[in-house]
Design a protein around this motif. Structure first.
Motif, PDB file in Angstrom:
ATOM      1  N   ASP A 252       0.833  -1.200   0.000  1.00  9.73           N
ATOM      2  CA  ASP A 252       0.000   0.000   0.000  1.00  9.73           C
ATOM      3  C   ASP A 252       0.870   1.253   0.000  1.00  9.73           C
ATOM      4  O   ASP A 252       1.419   1.643   1.029  1.00  9.73           O
ATOM      5  N   ILE A 253       0.953   1.902  -1.142  1.00 13.83           N
ATOM      6  CA  ILE A 253       1.788   3.092  -1.302  1.00 13.83           C
ATOM      7  C   ILE A 253       1.180   4.289  -0.566  1.00 13.83           C
ATOM      8  O   ILE A 253       1.881   5.195  -0.109  1.00 13.83           O
ATOM      9  N   ASN A 254      -0.157   4.297  -0.441  1.00 11.79           N
ATOM     10  CA  ASN A 254      -0.843   5.442   0.190  1.00 11.79           C
ATOM     11  C   ASN A 254      -0.464   5.593   1.662  1.00 11.79           C
ATOM     12  O   ASN A 254      -0.418   6.701   2.190  1.00 11.79           O
ATOM     13  N   ALA A 255      -0.171   4.469   2.298  1.00 10.00           N
ATOM     14  CA  ALA A 255       0.237   4.519   3.706  1.00 10.00           C
ATOM     15  C   ALA A 255       1.504   5.355   3.852  1.00 10.00           C
ATOM     16  O   ALA A 255       1.691   6.043   4.864  1.00 10.00           O
ATOM     17  N   TYR A 256       2.362   5.353   2.836  1.00  6.99           N
ATOM     18  CA  TYR A 256       3.616   6.121   2.890  1.00  6.99           C
ATOM     19  C   TYR A 256       3.416   7.560   2.413  1.00  6.99           C
ATOM     20  O   TYR A 256       4.025   8.479   2.953  1.00  6.99           O
ATOM     21  N   LEU A 257       2.543   7.761   1.414  1.00  6.99           N
ATOM     22  CA  LEU A 257       2.259   9.145   0.977  1.00  6.99           C
ATOM     23  C   LEU A 257       1.735   9.961   2.163  1.00  6.99           C
ATOM     24  O   LEU A 257       2.070  11.135   2.318  1.00  6.99           O
ATOM     25  N   ASN A 258       0.944   9.321   3.011  1.00  7.70           N
ATOM     26  CA  ASN A 258       0.382  10.008   4.180  1.00  7.70           C
ATOM     27  C   ASN A 258       1.431  10.412   5.209  1.00  7.70           C
ATOM     28  O   ASN A 258       1.153  11.202   6.103  1.00  7.70           O
ATOM     29  N   LEU A 259       2.615   9.881   5.093  1.00  5.09           N
ATOM     30  CA  LEU A 259       3.664  10.215   6.069  1.00  5.09           C
ATOM     31  C   LEU A 259       4.475  11.432   5.642  1.00  5.09           C
ATOM     32  O   LEU A 259       5.317  11.916   6.391  1.00  5.09           O
ATOM     33  N   LEU A 260       4.219  11.935   4.399  1.00  4.02           N
ATOM     34  CA  LEU A 260       4.998  13.078   3.902  1.00  4.02           C
ATOM     35  C   LEU A 260       4.470  14.393   4.454  1.00  4.02           C
ATOM     36  O   LEU A 260       3.266  14.569   4.659  1.00  4.02           O
ATOM     37  N   LYS A 261       5.394  15.362   4.606  1.00  3.13           N
ATOM     38  CA  LYS A 261       5.038  16.750   4.946  1.00  3.13           C
ATOM     39  C   LYS A 261       4.437  17.432   3.720  1.00  3.13           C
ATOM     40  O   LYS A 261       4.462  16.865   2.620  1.00  3.13           O
ATOM     41  N   ARG A 262       4.053  18.713   3.872  1.00  2.00           N
ATOM     42  CA  ARG A 262       3.672  19.514   2.703  1.00  2.00           C
ATOM     43  C   ARG A 262       4.836  19.514   1.722  1.00  2.00           C
ATOM     44  O   ARG A 262       5.992  19.694   2.096  1.00  2.00           O
ATOM     45  N   ASP A 263       4.518  19.317   0.437  1.00  3.64           N
ATOM     46  CA  ASP A 263       5.511  19.310  -0.648  1.00  3.64           C
ATOM     47  C   ASP A 263       6.535  18.173  -0.551  1.00  3.64           C
ATOM     48  O   ASP A 263       7.536  18.188  -1.259  1.00  3.64           O
ATOM     49  N   GLY A 264       6.265  17.223   0.314  1.00  2.00           N
ATOM     50  CA  GLY A 264       7.178  16.078   0.414  1.00  2.00           C
ATOM     51  C   GLY A 264       7.076  15.199  -0.823  1.00  2.00           C
ATOM     52  O   GLY A 264       6.081  15.231  -1.555  1.00  2.00           O
ATOM     53  N   ASN A 265       8.116  14.421  -1.058  1.00  2.00           N
ATOM     54  CA  ASN A 265       8.144  13.546  -2.239  1.00  2.00           C
ATOM     55  C   ASN A 265       8.391  12.097  -1.845  1.00  2.00           C
ATOM     56  O   ASN A 265       9.224  11.802  -0.992  1.00  2.00           O
ATOM     57  N   LEU A 266       7.650  11.222  -2.517  1.00  2.28           N
ATOM     58  CA  LEU A 266       7.906   9.786  -2.395  1.00  2.28           C
ATOM     59  C   LEU A 266       8.425   9.308  -3.750  1.00  2.28           C
ATOM     60  O   LEU A 266       7.755   9.498  -4.768  1.00  2.28           O
ATOM     61  N   THR A 267       9.612   8.765  -3.776  1.00  2.00           N
ATOM     62  CA  THR A 267      10.168   8.243  -5.025  1.00  2.00           C
ATOM     63  C   THR A 267      10.185   6.724  -4.977  1.00  2.00           C
ATOM     64  O   THR A 267      10.656   6.117  -4.009  1.00  2.00           O
ATOM     65  N   LEU A 268       9.660   6.152  -6.050  1.00  2.00           N
ATOM     66  CA  LEU A 268       9.594   4.702  -6.165  1.00  2.00           C
ATOM     67  C   LEU A 268      10.791   4.221  -6.984  1.00  2.00           C
ATOM     68  O   LEU A 268      11.019   4.700  -8.095  1.00  2.00           O
ATOM     69  N   SER A 291       7.038  10.104  -7.478  1.00  2.83           N
ATOM     70  CA  SER A 291       7.819   9.976  -8.705  1.00  2.83           C
ATOM     71  C   SER A 291       8.631   8.687  -8.704  1.00  2.83           C
ATOM     72  O   SER A 291       8.566   7.898  -7.761  1.00  2.83           O
ATOM     73  N   GLY A 292       9.394   8.515  -9.771  1.00  2.39           N
ATOM     74  CA  GLY A 292      10.192   7.307  -9.918  1.00  2.39           C
ATOM     75  C   GLY A 292      11.628   7.649 -10.236  1.00  2.39           C
ATOM     76  O   GLY A 292      11.969   8.810 -10.482  1.00  2.39           O
ATOM     77  N   SER A 293      12.483   6.647 -10.231  1.00  3.40           N
ATOM     78  CA  SER A 293      13.884   6.861 -10.568  1.00  3.40           C
ATOM     79  C   SER A 293      14.466   5.549 -11.089  1.00  3.40           C
ATOM     80  O   SER A 293      14.121   4.474 -10.585  1.00  3.40           O
ATOM     81  N   LEU A 294      15.305   5.666 -12.115  1.00  3.79           N
ATOM     82  CA  LEU A 294      15.892   4.471 -12.743  1.00  3.79           C
ATOM     83  C   LEU A 294      17.418   4.534 -12.651  1.00  3.79           C
ATOM     84  O   LEU A 294      18.029   5.480 -13.173  1.00  3.79           O
ATOM     85  N   ILE A 295      17.988   3.563 -11.996  1.00  2.00           N
ATOM     86  CA  ILE A 295      19.462   3.453 -11.808  1.00  2.00           C
ATOM     87  C   ILE A 295      20.134   4.823 -11.804  1.00  2.00           C
ATOM     88  O   ILE A 295      19.744   5.702 -11.034  1.00  2.00           O
ATOM     89  N   GLY A 296      21.141   5.039 -12.652  1.00  2.00           N
ATOM     90  CA  GLY A 296      21.832   6.323 -12.750  1.00  2.00           C
ATOM     91  C   GLY A 296      22.700   6.285 -13.990  1.00  2.00           C
ATOM     92  O   GLY A 296      23.012   5.205 -14.505  1.00  2.00           O
ATOM     93  N   GLY A 297      23.091   7.458 -14.476  1.00  2.00           N
ATOM     94  CA  GLY A 297      23.948   7.515 -15.654  1.00  2.00           C
ATOM     95  C   GLY A 297      25.393   7.181 -15.293  1.00  2.00           C
ATOM     96  O   GLY A 297      25.735   7.018 -14.122  1.00  2.00           O
ATOM     97  N   LEU A 298      26.240   7.116 -16.313  1.00  2.00           N
ATOM     98  CA  LEU A 298      27.632   6.722 -16.091  1.00  2.00           C
ATOM     99  C   LEU A 298      28.401   7.716 -15.218  1.00  2.00           C
ATOM    100  O   LEU A 298      29.094   7.305 -14.279  1.00  2.00           O
ATOM    101  N   PRO A 299      28.302   9.051 -15.470  1.00  2.00           N
ATOM    102  CA  PRO A 299      29.052   9.973 -14.614  1.00  2.00           C
ATOM    103  C   PRO A 299      28.635   9.868 -13.145  1.00  2.00           C
ATOM    104  O   PRO A 299      29.486   9.879 -12.259  1.00  2.00           O
ATOM    105  N   GLU A 300      27.328   9.757 -12.905  1.00  2.00           N
ATOM    106  CA  GLU A 300      26.885   9.681 -11.507  1.00  2.00           C
ATOM    107  C   GLU A 300      27.258   8.345 -10.870  1.00  2.00           C
ATOM    108  O   GLU A 300      27.516   8.267  -9.665  1.00  2.00           O
ATOM    109  N   THR A 301      27.289   7.276 -11.670  1.00  3.10           N
ATOM    110  CA  THR A 301      27.686   5.974 -11.124  1.00  3.10           C
ATOM    111  C   THR A 301      29.153   6.025 -10.685  1.00  3.10           C
ATOM    112  O   THR A 301      29.510   5.528  -9.607  1.00  3.10           O
ATOM    113  N   GLN A 302      30.006   6.665 -11.504  1.00  6.19           N
ATOM    114  CA  GLN A 302      31.412   6.812 -11.105  1.00  6.19           C
ATOM    115  C   GLN A 302      31.533   7.700  -9.866  1.00  6.19           C
ATOM    116  O   GLN A 302      32.305   7.395  -8.954  1.00  6.19           O
TER     117      GLN A 302
END
Ligand code: NAP
Ligand code: ZN
Length: 349
Positions: A252-268, A291-302
């Motif tokens: 249940d993702i909503n249980a975690y959205l409810n834990l955010l402050k104003r303007d808080g972000n949940l990234t999956l 929002s979501g996030s996928l791994i990272g690019g090469l410069p950030e991985t290094q």
């Protein structure tokens, strides 16, 4: 094209166990690096992929994208690496190199990106084949340097679990004075705890496994919340700046959205097989975002690897032999991983 046959472990169908399988690798081209694989981490994505839970698997499927090995050959045009060096390969092995995402160092978002496994192999045909194998050949721009002070086996999971958690924590500027939640203490989650702590945030770990509480505190969490306990969850309502969700299954993702402050972000970052139901109210109240996030690019991985070198951060691993992989998958499904399996690839010989 010259090729070489090497040993690997593959799934032949969504329901088959992984088993020995011979594969073909290209001989290094002008800008290629050939790597003898020493260690390969076991990501939950490997399991999703082997069992076709995301619906795009081609068989035979050879998973593995947390690769550490020694360079055994380089093409004549290779400038950055020499034979004998210890190097890493993560989830990407190529991209178009010319689009705005590639120019910005976000190769993971390039529409022409080639994943280490599960993409089309334009040179050899079929699908790309991952790190559950003796060797791999990768163009030098997708090969990473491993800081010499890090234990190579414990550094392997940095190539996926490390960058996948480092990148969103950096993107959302997690740091001192912030309260950060991490959901799920698995391979990704345990690295998120370490990074959130290293970045100076107040880190709270949410787990369905009460038995992991003491480990979470040892890994760097300031607090542990057992997510099945409604009272413990209610006590955290509206208090988080940022939450990173690294859960591999339905929840249940909503249980975690409810834990955010104003303007808080949940990234999956978790990628469960089935869609998650997101309710409107937890989002529209307090202008929260999801929002979501996928791994990272090469410069950030290094950058992440170098950060880990400076701060002596590696993964907590349990080493297995290649022939224990199916058992490891079953344990992963029971959330019984402490906190990443790493295959000793010498066991494949
Ligand atoms: P993992 O080691 O298996 O950890 C997943 C954790 O999620 C478990 O240890 C467990 O933690 C929790 N969990 C499992 N089932 C649950 C359920 N039904 N309800 C609530 N919590 C549950 O997996 P991982 O390798 O860290 O990967 C996690 C997810 O991220 C996978 O879906 C994977 O494919 C995805 N992934 C995404 C990216 C990306 O770029 N976005 C990169 C790599 C992996 P507790 O015992 O603490 O509850
Ligand atoms: Zn992964």
């Amino acid at each position: 094209m010259n090729t070489e046959k090497v040993k690997a472990y593959a799934a032949q169908s969504a329901t088959a166990a992984l088993a020995p399988h011979g594969i073909v690798r290209r001989e290094p081209g002008p800008t290629d690096v050939k790597i003898e694989i020493r260690y390969c981490g076991v990501c939950h994505s490997d399991l999703h992929f082997a069992r076709n839970e995301w619906g795009f698997t081609q068989y035979p499927a050879v998973p593995g994208h947390e690769i550490i090995g020694r360079v055994t050959a380089v093409g004549p045009g290779v400038k950055k690496f020499k034979v004998g060096e210890l190097v890493g390969v993560g989830c990407l092995v190529d991209s178009c190199g010319t689009c705005p995402d590639c120019h910005a160092g976000f190769e993971q978002f390039c529409t022409g990106m080639v994943m280490t496994y599960g993409s089309e192999d334009k040179r050899l045909g079929g699908g790309t084949l991952g790190g559950y194998s003796q060797s791999i050949v990768v163009t030098e721009n997708f090969v990473l340097r491993i800081p010499a002070n890090l234990n190579p086996a414990a550094a392997a999971p940095l190539l996926c679990a490390g960058i996948t958690t480092y990148s969103p924590l950096r993107h959302w500027k997690v740091g001192p004075g912030q309260k950060v939640g991490i959901v799920g203490l698995g391979g990704l989650g345990h690295m998120a705890v370490k990074f959130a702590r290293a970045f100076g945030a107040h880190a709270v770990l949410f787990t369905t496994s009460p038995g992991k509480a003491s480990d979470a505190l040892r890994l760097g969490a300031h607090e542990v919340v057992v997510s099945k306990d409604e009272k413990q969850m209610a006590a955290q309502a509206g208090s988080f700046d940022f939450i990173l969700d690294a859960v591999s299954a339905q929840h249940d993702i909503n249980a975690y959205l409810n834990l955010l402050k104003r303007d808080g972000n949940l990234t999956l970052v978790g990628a469960p097989e089935k869609p998650l139901a997101v309710a409107a109210f937890p989002l529209i109240f307090r202008r929260r975002s999801f929002s979501g996030s996928l791994i990272g690019g090469l410069p950030e991985t290094q950058e992440m690897l170098d950060f880990c070198g400076r701060h002596n951060i590696t993964c907590d691993i349990e080493m297995i032999r290649m022939d224990q992989i199916n058992e490891a998958y079953e344990r992963m499904l029971k959330s019984d991983v402490k906190y990443r399996f790493v295959i000793d690839m010498a066991s494949l010989k």
